[in-house]
Write a protein that holds these residues in place. Structure first.
Motif, PDB file in Angstrom:
ATOM      1  N   THR A  55       0.835  -1.202   0.000  1.00 23.31           N
ATOM      2  CA  THR A  55       0.000   0.000   0.000  1.00 23.31           C
ATOM      3  C   THR A  55       0.866   1.247   0.000  1.00 23.31           C
ATOM      4  N   LYS A  56       1.949   1.225   0.759  1.00 19.77           N
ATOM      5  CA  LYS A  56       2.856   2.370   0.803  1.00 19.77           C
ATOM      6  C   LYS A  56       3.471   2.617  -0.568  1.00 19.77           C
ATOM      7  N   GLU A  57       3.867   1.571  -1.259  1.00 20.65           N
ATOM      8  CA  GLU A  57       4.420   1.727  -2.609  1.00 20.65           C
ATOM      9  C   GLU A  57       3.371   2.277  -3.571  1.00 20.65           C
ATOM     10  N   ALA A  58       2.142   1.793  -3.450  1.00 23.64           N
ATOM     11  CA  ALA A  58       1.072   2.272  -4.324  1.00 23.64           C
ATOM     12  C   ALA A  58       0.803   3.756  -4.096  1.00 23.64           C
ATOM     13  N   ILE A  59       0.789   4.180  -2.839  1.00 20.46           N
ATOM     14  CA  ILE A  59       0.527   5.591  -2.534  1.00 20.46           C
ATOM     15  C   ILE A  59       1.682   6.465  -3.013  1.00 20.46           C
ATOM     16  N   THR A  60       2.904   5.966  -2.951  1.00 20.02           N
ATOM     17  CA  THR A  60       4.049   6.701  -3.497  1.00 20.02           C
ATOM     18  C   THR A  60       3.861   6.935  -4.995  1.00 20.02           C
ATOM     19  N   ALA A  61       3.391   5.913  -5.711  1.00 17.75           N
ATOM     20  CA  ALA A  61       3.136   6.056  -7.151  1.00 17.75           C
ATOM     21  C   ALA A  61       1.993   7.025  -7.404  1.00 17.75           C
ATOM     22  N   ILE A  62       0.982   6.992  -6.549  1.00 14.03           N
ATOM     23  CA  ILE A  62      -0.151   7.914  -6.680  1.00 14.03           C
ATOM     24  C   ILE A  62       0.323   9.352  -6.502  1.00 14.03           C
ATOM     25  N   ARG A  63       1.159   9.579  -5.494  1.00  5.64           N
ATOM     26  CA  ARG A  63       1.681  10.932  -5.273  1.00  5.64           C
ATOM     27  C   ARG A  63       2.472  11.431  -6.483  1.00  5.64           C
ATOM     28  N   ALA A  64       3.260  10.557  -7.082  1.00  6.28           N
ATOM     29  CA  ALA A  64       4.082  10.957  -8.229  1.00  6.28           C
ATOM     30  C   ALA A  64       3.209  11.349  -9.409  1.00  6.28           C
ATOM     31  N   ASN A 167      -5.608   0.434  -9.379  1.00  7.40           N
ATOM     32  CA  ASN A 167      -6.329  -0.355 -10.383  1.00  7.40           C
ATOM     33  C   ASN A 167      -7.842  -0.290 -10.166  1.00  7.40           C
ATOM     34  N   GLY A 168      -8.311   0.887  -9.803  1.00  7.55           N
ATOM     35  CA  GLY A 168      -9.739   1.103  -9.636  1.00  7.55           C
ATOM     36  C   GLY A 168     -10.314   0.677  -8.310  1.00  7.55           C
ATOM     37  N   VAL A 169      -9.498   0.134  -7.409  1.00  8.10           N
ATOM     38  CA  VAL A 169      -9.971  -0.346  -6.113  1.00  8.10           C
ATOM     39  C   VAL A 169      -9.478   0.581  -4.999  1.00  8.10           C
ATOM     40  N   LEU A 170     -10.376   0.934  -4.084  1.00  7.34           N
ATOM     41  CA  LEU A 170     -10.023   1.811  -2.967  1.00  7.34           C
ATOM     42  C   LEU A 170      -9.036   1.115  -2.037  1.00  7.34           C
ATOM     43  N   ILE A 171      -7.877   1.753  -1.807  1.00  5.85           N
ATOM     44  CA  ILE A 171      -6.883   1.163  -0.910  1.00  5.85           C
ATOM     45  C   ILE A 171      -6.656   2.031   0.324  1.00  5.85           C
ATOM     46  N   VAL A 197      -9.618   6.232   7.723  1.00  5.87           N
ATOM     47  CA  VAL A 197     -10.909   5.548   7.675  1.00  5.87           C
ATOM     48  C   VAL A 197     -10.634   4.097   7.283  1.00  5.87           C
ATOM     49  N   PRO A 198     -10.976   3.136   8.124  1.00  6.39           N
ATOM     50  CA  PRO A 198     -10.675   1.739   7.805  1.00  6.39           C
ATOM     51  C   PRO A 198     -11.303   1.307   6.475  1.00  6.39           C
ATOM     52  N   VAL A 199     -10.505   0.679   5.626  1.00 10.29           N
ATOM     53  CA  VAL A 199     -11.004   0.094   4.387  1.00 10.29           C
ATOM     54  C   VAL A 199     -11.079  -1.409   4.634  1.00 10.29           C
ATOM     55  N   THR A 200     -12.277  -1.878   4.952  1.00 10.69           N
ATOM     56  CA  THR A 200     -12.431  -3.248   5.433  1.00 10.69           C
ATOM     57  C   THR A 200     -12.835  -4.244   4.351  1.00 10.69           C
ATOM     58  N   GLU A 201     -13.292  -3.760   3.210  1.00  6.67           N
ATOM     59  CA  GLU A 201     -13.707  -4.669   2.147  1.00  6.67           C
ATOM     60  C   GLU A 201     -13.407  -4.050   0.788  1.00  6.67           C
ATOM     61  N   ARG A 202     -13.362  -4.881  -0.215  1.00  3.78           N
ATOM     62  CA  ARG A 202     -13.055  -4.419  -1.558  1.00  3.78           C
ATOM     63  C   ARG A 202     -14.149  -3.462  -2.033  1.00  3.78           C
ATOM     64  N   GLN A 203     -13.744  -2.264  -2.443  1.00  5.44           N
ATOM     65  CA  GLN A 203     -14.674  -1.250  -2.916  1.00  5.44           C
ATOM     66  C   GLN A 203     -14.056  -0.567  -4.122  1.00  5.44           C
ATOM     67  N   ASP A 204     -14.725  -0.643  -5.279  1.00  8.01           N
ATOM     68  CA  ASP A 204     -14.148  -0.014  -6.451  1.00  8.01           C
ATOM     69  C   ASP A 204     -14.590   1.443  -6.542  1.00  8.01           C
ATOM     70  N   TYR A 205     -14.032   2.160  -7.506  1.00  7.16           N
ATOM     71  CA  TYR A 205     -14.275   3.596  -7.587  1.00  7.16           C
ATOM     72  C   TYR A 205     -15.726   3.930  -7.883  1.00  7.16           C
ATOM     73  N   GLN A 206     -16.448   3.040  -8.567  1.00  6.87           N
ATOM     74  CA  GLN A 206     -17.847   3.317  -8.876  1.00  6.87           C
ATOM     75  C   GLN A 206     -18.701   3.323  -7.622  1.00  6.87           C
ATOM     76  N   ASP A 207     -18.336   2.502  -6.630  1.00  8.51           N
ATOM     77  CA  ASP A 207     -19.049   2.510  -5.349  1.00  8.51           C
ATOM     78  C   ASP A 207     -18.643   3.708  -4.501  1.00  8.51           C
ATOM     79  N   ALA A 208     -17.359   4.008  -4.488  1.00  8.92           N
ATOM     80  CA  ALA A 208     -16.855   5.096  -3.650  1.00  8.92           C
ATOM     81  C   ALA A 208     -17.212   6.474  -4.209  1.00  8.92           C
ATOM     82  N   LEU A 209     -17.306   6.583  -5.532  1.00  4.20           N
ATOM     83  CA  LEU A 209     -17.572   7.864  -6.191  1.00  4.20           C
ATOM     84  C   LEU A 209     -18.803   7.722  -7.091  1.00  4.20           C
ATOM     85  N   PRO A 210     -20.004   7.706  -6.535  1.00  7.56           N
ATOM     86  CA  PRO A 210     -21.210   7.470  -7.339  1.00  7.56           C
ATOM     87  C   PRO A 210     -21.468   8.518  -8.412  1.00  7.56           C
TER      88      PRO A 210
END
Length: 222
Positions: A55-64, A167-171, A197-210
């Motif tokens: 997750t830390k590596e993914a967020i580093t890529a997101i920041r870049a 990859n479209g999934v909330l991390i 905010v705890p991310v406890t289950e797989r949630q894609d962007y369509q659910d998170a951003l209606p």
């Protein structure tokens, strides 16, 4: 920032530098009532620690990638389309701005405000999918001590939510709330720590951003 056109209107502009400022807490009350929504503040991408290495590596890529797109916004090198709207019989008005790198949609910004409330949504995309979203909402009221000239002070209440996608999934999701007082200096929004905010289950962007699908297609209004 918010424009009224008596309906929906779309316009294309080749380049235009985006101005990013923080909420003005010492603006005259008359100006705040006319323009209740501040321009979106520039995301600071705070360096919170994470327990999971992937997750830390993914967020580093997101920041870049965020920094790369933000520089293009600052330099005014992205093509943009602007669609404004207002609501008949309602003080709400706003705009949707879609930014393109070539033919690729890379940033969505939706601003809406009316009366004493406002909200801003900024969505950054890669490969047609969101990788980072900042949502800001708030309202203001009269409050606090009277000024020496007997005029009223104001209180701004702001809530911010940040969403990180891989990859479209909330991390990761962060949230914060803070106040700004016109009669005193308080920590700026970027100085207020985020809460995880705890991310406890797989949630894609369509659910998170209606709203994402409509914004991407340019569907906006009341």
């Amino acid at each position: 920032m918010l424009l009224s056109c008596g309906g929906d209107k779309t316009q294309e502009v080749s380049t235009d530098k985006v101005k990013q400022v923080t909420t003005a807490v010492d603006s005259p009350v008359e100006e705040k009532m006319t323009h209740p929504a501040p321009l979106p503040s520039k995301e600071a991408m705070p360096e919170e620690t994470t327990k999971d290495g992937s997750t830390k590596e993914a967020i580093t890529a997101i920041r870049a990638e965020y920094a790369r797109l933000q520089k293009m916004l600052d330099d005014g090198t992205l093509r943009k389309e602007v669609k404004t709207f207002d609501c008949e019989g309602d003080p709400t008005e706003g705009e949707l701005i879609r930014y393109y790198e070539g033919d690729d949609l890379v940033v969505l910004q939706h601003n809406q405000g009316g009366g004493h409330g406002w909200e801003i949504k900024q969505v950054y995309l890669k490969g047609g999918m969101p990788f980072f979203t900042l949502e800001e909402s708030g309202y203001w009221t009269f409050g606090g001590p009277l000024n020496e000239d007997e005029t009223s002070n104001t209180i701004d209440y702001t809530k911010e939510d940040r969403y990180y996608f891989q990859n479209g999934v909330l991390i990761r999701q962060l949230t914060k709330e803070f106040e700004m007082h016109s009669w005193e200096t308080l920590p700026e929004g970027n100085e207020v720590p985020n809460e995880e905010v705890p991310v406890t289950e797989r949630q894609d962007y369509q659910d998170a951003l209606p709203y994402f699908s409509d914004f991407k297609k340019g569907v906006v209004g009341c």
